[in-house]
Design a protein around this motif. Structure first.
Motif, short mmCIF file in Angstrom:
data_model
loop_
_atom_site.label_atom_id
_atom_site.label_comp_id
_atom_site.label_asym_id
_atom_site.label_seq_id
_atom_site.Cartn_x
_atom_site.Cartn_y
_atom_site.Cartn_z
N ASN A 160 -8.07 -17.03 -6.71
CA ASN A 160 -6.87 -16.41 -6.14
C ASN A 160 -5.72 -16.68 -7.12
N ALA A 161 -5.07 -15.62 -7.60
CA ALA A 161 -4.07 -15.76 -8.66
C ALA A 161 -2.67 -16.10 -8.15
N ASN A 162 -2.48 -16.02 -6.83
CA ASN A 162 -1.13 -16.18 -6.26
C ASN A 162 -0.12 -15.35 -7.05
N ALA A 163 -0.48 -14.09 -7.32
CA ALA A 163 0.41 -13.16 -8.04
C ALA A 163 0.75 -12.00 -7.11
N CYS A 164 1.94 -11.44 -7.26
CA CYS A 164 2.41 -10.35 -6.39
C CYS A 164 2.41 -10.81 -4.93
N THR A 165 2.89 -12.01 -4.72
CA THR A 165 2.89 -12.57 -3.37
C THR A 165 4.30 -12.92 -2.91
N GLY A 166 5.30 -12.48 -3.70
CA GLY A 166 6.69 -12.61 -3.28
C GLY A 166 7.16 -14.05 -3.09
N GLU A 167 8.19 -14.20 -2.24
CA GLU A 167 8.80 -15.50 -2.03
C GLU A 167 7.84 -16.47 -1.36
N SER A 168 7.01 -15.94 -0.47
CA SER A 168 6.03 -16.79 0.22
C SER A 168 5.09 -17.43 -0.80
N VAL B 268 4.61 -31.85 -11.71
CA VAL B 268 3.30 -31.19 -11.56
C VAL B 268 3.35 -29.77 -12.09
N ILE B 269 2.36 -29.41 -12.87
CA ILE B 269 2.19 -28.03 -13.35
C ILE B 269 1.12 -27.35 -12.49
N PRO B 270 1.49 -26.32 -11.71
CA PRO B 270 0.49 -25.63 -10.89
C PRO B 270 0.04 -24.35 -11.58
N MET B 271 -1.24 -24.04 -11.52
CA MET B 271 -1.76 -22.80 -12.10
C MET B 271 -2.79 -22.20 -11.15
N SER B 272 -2.81 -20.87 -11.12
CA SER B 272 -3.78 -20.17 -10.27
C SER B 272 -4.37 -19.02 -11.05
N SER C 175 -7.91 -36.36 -5.07
CA SER C 175 -7.11 -37.56 -5.40
C SER C 175 -7.96 -38.82 -5.26
N LYS C 176 -8.98 -38.75 -4.40
CA LYS C 176 -9.83 -39.93 -4.17
C LYS C 176 -10.92 -40.09 -5.23
N ILE C 177 -11.23 -39.01 -5.96
CA ILE C 177 -12.34 -39.08 -6.93
C ILE C 177 -11.86 -38.83 -8.35
N ILE C 178 -10.55 -38.88 -8.55
CA ILE C 178 -10.00 -38.47 -9.85
C ILE C 178 -10.47 -39.38 -10.99
N ASN C 179 -10.75 -40.66 -10.69
CA ASN C 179 -11.18 -41.56 -11.77
C ASN C 179 -12.70 -41.67 -11.89
N GLU C 180 -13.41 -41.00 -11.02
CA GLU C 180 -14.88 -41.09 -11.06
C GLU C 180 -15.44 -40.32 -12.24
N PRO C 181 -16.51 -40.81 -12.83
CA PRO C 181 -17.13 -40.05 -13.93
C PRO C 181 -17.64 -38.71 -13.40
N ASN C 182 -17.44 -37.68 -14.17
CA ASN C 182 -17.90 -36.36 -13.73
C ASN C 182 -18.15 -35.52 -14.97
N ASP C 183 -18.94 -34.50 -14.81
CA ASP C 183 -19.38 -33.73 -15.97
C ASP C 183 -18.46 -32.52 -16.19
N ASN C 184 -17.19 -32.79 -16.54
CA ASN C 184 -16.21 -31.71 -16.75
C ASN C 184 -16.11 -30.75 -15.55
N GLN C 185 -16.07 -31.33 -14.37
CA GLN C 185 -15.97 -30.49 -13.17
C GLN C 185 -14.64 -29.72 -13.15
N PHE C 186 -13.60 -30.26 -13.79
CA PHE C 186 -12.32 -29.55 -13.87
C PHE C 186 -12.52 -28.23 -14.61
N VAL C 187 -13.23 -28.28 -15.74
CA VAL C 187 -13.43 -27.09 -16.57
C VAL C 187 -14.24 -26.05 -15.79
N LYS C 188 -15.15 -26.53 -14.98
CA LYS C 188 -15.97 -25.65 -14.14
C LYS C 188 -15.09 -24.99 -13.07
N ALA C 189 -14.13 -25.76 -12.56
CA ALA C 189 -13.32 -25.29 -11.43
C ALA C 189 -12.33 -24.19 -11.81
N ILE C 190 -12.03 -24.08 -13.10
CA ILE C 190 -11.01 -23.08 -13.48
C ILE C 190 -11.64 -21.73 -13.83
#
Lengths: 404, 404
Positions: free
Chosen positions: A81-89, A112-116, A137-152
């Motif tokens: 969801n790009a949160n684009a063309c969604t006006g003031e809301s 904080v930098i937010p991106m959608s 926030s609870k798992i931010i320091n846990e080892p993971n296999d680039n799950q951030f890159v997968k999520a984007i």
């Protein structure tokens, strides 16, 4: 590769000191894929951003353009969801996400930098996102296999991450970046989204200089479908955690840093084209022999964006006339009799007419998954290179049914 | 329709006094389809031409640009080979064709307009063409079913001819035109090739005025794939054979003539889009509420040429965000909160966010083979309309294998 700049095999954002990341499937995407990621910074970082030139900017872009002026502590991305063309809301939704991050990670929401990224014109599912942030926030320091890159990722078929280590006798630091993008790929900000992280110690002004110079020849020199999106953004963040002597002027150490950032940016940009929607070929288009850079760029993009040229690549048809034609309508001054056209090293056209090249040789080149088209305008010594793809049935399939 | 301008059912070029035409399969096309056509003029005519803005102009365009300054007696077209990017030899081939026509029809070769359309970069088969010209010269006055219009087709699936009769109490004359074009359709000279014939008596300057004003809103306002070819040309020829009082000033009779020419040009342009390569939909894109015509045009073309917008049309997906996005990157100054977007009469977007429109209503419109997209920029009162198509799998199929 320069010995001082070493490729990192299997890079991860965590390898850069000061950064932690994770990603989850929060429920924004109907198909259950990963869709929410956070990068958390141990301490305040300088951040640099370049944003879409589209007049219709998504809400998170508007918020990020403000926040990037502050010291940064975290980065949020949701896909689906790009949160684009969604006006003031939509704008308020983006602010509220920052506030959620601020609360969960105990940092100022203005850091904080937010991106959608994803479909345009739908409101974000804010409760789903809020729960997702708490979870991350609870798992931010846990080892993971680039799950951030997968999520984007959206229509991306591959995760895109690339990193190098800069290593000299006196110091070492890392530059690692990730990106997402596959369609709506066109400068300016062809990236959709790109993030580069480094722990080098460098002044804000020098880092900014390296950032800007590297983007023009990377994210701003690729095209998939000619569309510039509402959300395209690229960032550089420096944690200053490494042990190098602070870089504060254009010395040799700065050049090394610039080269490393440029290398990471270029490789990510190239990966985006390689993964272009439906693409089966990666084509490098170089226009040389131009009077100036502007001309070379304009002509290169005219070739690289032509539907007919791109479709001929797909058909593996040496229909070189379409390329000369695209140079002709690019708007630059040129004469056919000065133009030379090559596929890899094979000369196909000069003196205003085709050479007696062997059609089989041309076909052989076009059957490769990567090849180069060179156009020599023959009127100067400036050049520019653009990466593009073929235009395929699969592109149509992906985009005809994107929302369903 | 204005009662004074009457649609001609089943028009033919011969219905315009002073013109005769025919077409044959001469052997240029491997598949044995028609590929050579001639229009012969009983007497010298004034001719008007507008040509591709591509810097790489095909040889026949270079010759026609010279000859159009003379009085014209004949028109030659071959399909299957564009005689473009063929250097000096190609230029001589075009001149030699004029000489062949001159000899066979006993007219000065400088009174011949030559045109070619088809593959770029191959030499014309001149012997085949010479024999074809001799053959046509013998059957030029024979009744035929618009074989000329058939002979100018390349990837066109339909013959394109349209005509009207202007009829008042005092006089009557005809305006009949034909065109070919399906791919590489983009202004300027979206036509590929267009020919309009009239027997009205009119001064050269007034006919020229009507010609130029009619092209901007017709052939220059359509797009299929964004490529401007090396051969695009459009012509108007007047035989002055009718019985109307000569039109020499901008009076009511002139207005009628201009309207008739404009009508024929628009309908031909529309037929080209309708027959766009692989197209399944004809979409009218109107941008209104602009500060000036230039802005409206630029925004309309940005929407009409976006691969993502066109693919969404194909998928019958009401992905209106892509349209707002294309307005945003069109380069015109605009604010999302001023923009209104309609599919036919359905309002989908205003105040910077989507309306609560019914998705089913939007889908219903997109399932039609013809519909209208209206974008109101909300900052002025100027408007412009462009016709475009969807982007389909069939487009890829046609163009990936065009030469084989």
């Amino acid at each position: 590769m320069n010995k001082k700049i070493i490729l990192i095999n299997n890079p991860a954002i965590e390898m850069v000191q000061g950064f932690h990341s994770n990603g989850i499937a929060s429920g924004i995407k109907k198909n259950g894929n990963h869709d929410l990621g956070v990068v958390f910074f141990d301490k305040e970082c300088d951040g640099f951003g370049m944003f879409t030139t589209n007049k219709v900017k998504a809400a998170p872009v508007l918020v990020s353009k403000k926040h990037i002026k502050n010291k940064i502590r975290a980065l949020f991305v949701n896909s689906g969801n790009a949160n684009a063309c969604t006006g003031e809301s939509g704008f308020n939704d983006a602010i509220n996400i920052c506030k959620e991050i601020g609360e969960s990670f105990n940092i100022p929401y203005t850091s904080v930098i937010p991106m959608s990224t994803g479909v345009i014109g739908q409101r974000l599912p804010t409760t789903v996102i809020k729960n997702g942030i708490i979870k991350i926030s609870k798992i931010i320091n846990e080892p993971n296999d680039n799950q951030f890159v997968k999520a984007i990722m959206t229509t991306d078929t591959k995760m895109k991450i690339y990193g190098v280590k800069v290593k000299t006798e006196n110091y070492e630091y890392s530059v690692i970046g990730c990106a997402k993008g596959s369609g709506m790929i066109h400068p300016n900000m062809a990236t959709m989204l790109g993030f580069i992280f480094s722990d080098a110690v460098i002044s804000k002004s020098m880092a900014n200089k390296a950032f800007r110079s590297s983007i023009d020849k990377s994210f701003n020199s690729i095209t998939v479908d000619g569309d510039t999106s509402t959300n395209d953004s690229v960032f550089l963040f420096n944690s200053n955690c490494a042990n190098n002597k602070p870089i504060t002027s254009s010395n040799a150490d700065y050049k090394l840093y610039e080269e490393a950032v440029q290398m990471v940016a270029s490789q990510l940009a190239r990966k985006i084209v390689e993964d272009g929607e439906g693409a089966t070929k990666l084509v490098e288009v170089e226009v040389k022999g131009a009077k100036n850079i502007k001309q070379a760029k304009q002509a290169a993009f005219s070739v690289a964006t032509s539907s007919l040229v791109k479709t001929a690549f797909y058909g593996e048809d040496a229909n070189w006339g379409r390329i000369v034609c695209a140079i002709g309508y690019s708007g630059i001054p040129c004469k056919p009799e000065n133009i030379k056209l090559y596929f890899d090293n094979l000369l196909l056209f000069k003196n205003g007419e085709p050479t007696t090249f062997n059609e089989a040789d041309a076909s052989k080149i076009l059957k490769k998954t990567e090849f180069k088209v060179t156009v020599d305008l023959g009127i100067g010594n400036k050049s520019w290179t653009v990466w593009t793809t073929d235009l395929t049935n699969e592109y149509i399939r992906i985009n005809a049914n994107y929302r369903s």
